[in-house]
Design an enzyme around this catalytic site. Structure first.
Site, short mmCIF file in Angstrom:
data_model
loop_
_atom_site.label_atom_id
_atom_site.label_comp_id
_atom_site.label_asym_id
_atom_site.label_seq_id
_atom_site.Cartn_x
_atom_site.Cartn_y
_atom_site.Cartn_z
N CYS A 50 31.88 40.27 31.08
CA CYS A 50 30.97 39.28 31.67
C CYS A 50 29.67 39.89 32.18
CB CYS A 50 31.68 38.50 32.78
SG CYS A 50 32.33 39.49 34.13
N ASP A 87 27.09 30.70 33.25
CA ASP A 87 28.39 31.34 33.34
C ASP A 87 28.81 31.90 31.97
OD1 ASP A 87 30.96 32.13 33.93
OD2 ASP A 87 31.59 30.20 34.78
N HIS A 146 31.72 33.11 31.32
CA HIS A 146 33.18 33.03 31.22
C HIS A 146 33.62 31.80 30.42
CE1 HIS A 146 32.29 35.39 34.86
NE2 HIS A 146 33.35 36.08 34.51
#
Length: 467
Positions: free
Chosen positions: A119, A353, A355
């Protein structure tokens, strides 16, 4: 036979981990984000106002009139509606880089996905991508097809996730090597009547994304970044901190061979200090094997916003940074969960994000699909939840831009600092003038100098000197 058995075990383990990551990371896209009409919204130096007269109301970021009773949008006047649309276009136009699966195997490992560990590399890619977008496209550019990705996309992606998850589990159980799910059909018109400028911009749009493709040949792709990370003791599957990623990005830009990238350089601050002469030296270094010219510079400043937790005294400074037109964002996040911060409203940070697990896209194919590289909706997070370790990024096209930016940021640092020492500083001269080992611009035999290696090892444990 023993080695073969070990390889088979690793492959089976990798398949089950891929299936697990699909389940864990494929359900996070569709979350409702609410924006206040009473406060301005800042996105990478641009300000948007959603305020209307009358009572305070909350607005779902991308809720269309077709969702619910549509009362929110019915009450917005034309000017405010336009501003909401402009914000939507601006946000969606940013390049979104997320976890991917089933990409070419990373050398020295059995990994074909970065789910669960990549990430921070992804948020670093997003920051660098924004710098390159400023360089090649300018801050005013927006993707013409941005609004074709309406909020219904995120709903349809959820159904796509179900198919992908099912296919992945079936593949794990039947030992298929390459599970495939039918891609979503492309949205938007099949063709556009673009003028010369729009065509040129679309070429750069695709080219920038291709530099971040998940293949060994992509200049800033995951495979290349991991190779540079090995010099700091990191391997595929390790967790990378924001400071280490800053140095990896610098080295990746230095080593990039595409002629288009020779006019860009990256400088990483040393011990929370930006040495102005070192930056200008980088900007004025030779371009294209001897041809004189000035390079644009992306300045990365690894900092720590407190001790165990983020100090709320730094909130106004972070807001100030994200309000600057030459800011390219912040690599940060929650503890062990990296986000790309690109804006704010009130005391909440706006972020993208990484993720979210998506399938590999071959960016070497002409007209590869662009949708998965653009996020359909933003997320917000309270500043208080932010991990103190982060890397701040700026872009300066010319030496004059850098000098102007350093003056403006220095004033901001002084006005926002309640302590004796600011978060970081701009200092005249070179690092060597202050008894620091100078960092050579080009090293023939090693990607990192000994001084850099020591600094990277220290950064990898996220230790910072708190003044």
């Amino acid at each position: 036979m023993e080695a073969t058995g070990t390889d088979e075990v690793e492959k089976i383990k990798s398949k089950f981990m891929s299936a697990w990551h699909n389940m864990k990371y494929s359900w996070v896209l569709k979350t409702k984000t609410y924006f206040s009409r009473n406060s301005p919204v800042f996105l990478l130096g641009k300000c948007y106002h959603f305020k209307t007269e009358g009572e305070y109301r909350e607005l779902h970021s991308f809720q269309s009139a077709s969702e619910g009773d549509g009362s929110n949008f019915d009450k917005i006047n034309t000017e405010i509606s336009g501003n909401v649309e402009e914000f939507r276009k601006d946000f969606i136009s940013r390049i979104w880089l997320t976890y991917r699966e089933e990409f070419p195997q990373i050398e020295g490992s059995a990994l074909t996905t970065d789910c669960g560990w990549g990430c921070t590399l992804r948020t670093g890619q997003m920051l660098l991508a924004q710098g390159l977008m400023l360089h090649f496209l300018g801050r005013a550019w927006v993707w013409p097809e941005a609004l074709d990705m309406d909020s219904s996309d995120s709903e349809s992606w959820t159904s796509s996730t179900v198919r992908k998850l099912t296919a992945s589990f079936e593949a794990s159980l039947t030992a298929e090597r390459d599970p495939r799910v039918l891609p979503r059909p492309p949205r938007g018109p099949a063709s556009r009547n673009w003028d010369g400028t729009e065509m040129r911009n679309e070429v750069y749009h695709r080219k920038i994304i291709s530099w971040f493709g998940d293949s060994p040949l992509a200049a800033f792709g995951l495979h290349q970044l991991i190779e540079y990370g090995k010099k700091s003791g990191k391997i595929a599957g390790d967790w990378y901190g924001p400071a280490v990623v800053a140095h990896i990005l610098r080295k990746a830009v230095e080593e990039a061979r595409d002629p288009e990238l020779q006019g860009v350089t990256v400088y990483v601050a040393q011990d929370c200090t930006v040495y102005s002469s070192d930056v200008i030296d980088r900007q004025c270094s030779l371009v294209d094997s001897g041809r004189a010219g000035t390079k644009a510079v992306i300045i990365l400043v690894p900092v720590r916003l407190g001790g165990e937790r983020t100090n709320t005294d730094y909130l106004e400074f972070v807001k100030g940074i994200l309000s600057l037109e030459y800011c390219v964002g912040i690599i940060g996040g929650k503890p062990k969960q990296s986000y790309y911060f690109a804006g704010f409203q009130d005391d909440s940070l706006i972020y993208m994000d990484p993720h979210y697990c998506q399938s590999f896209v071959d960016v070497s194919i002409k007209d590869f699909p662009l949708e998965s590289f653009h996020c359909p909706s933003p997320k917000k997070m309270s500043f208080k939840k932010m991990d103190p370790s982060c890397t701040i990024g700026f872009y300066c096209r010319t030496v004059q831009d850098f000098e102007k930016a350093s003056e403006e940021i220095t004033k901001m640092l002084k006005s926002s600092s309640k302590e004796k020492y600011p978060l970081f500083t701009f200092v005249k001269g070179h690092s060597r003038d202050y008894d620091f080992a100078s960092t050579p611009l080009h090293e023939e035999h090693d990607l990192f100098s000994e001084d850099e290696k020591k600094r990277l090892k220290r950064f990898s444990t996220e230790e910072f000197v708190l003044l």
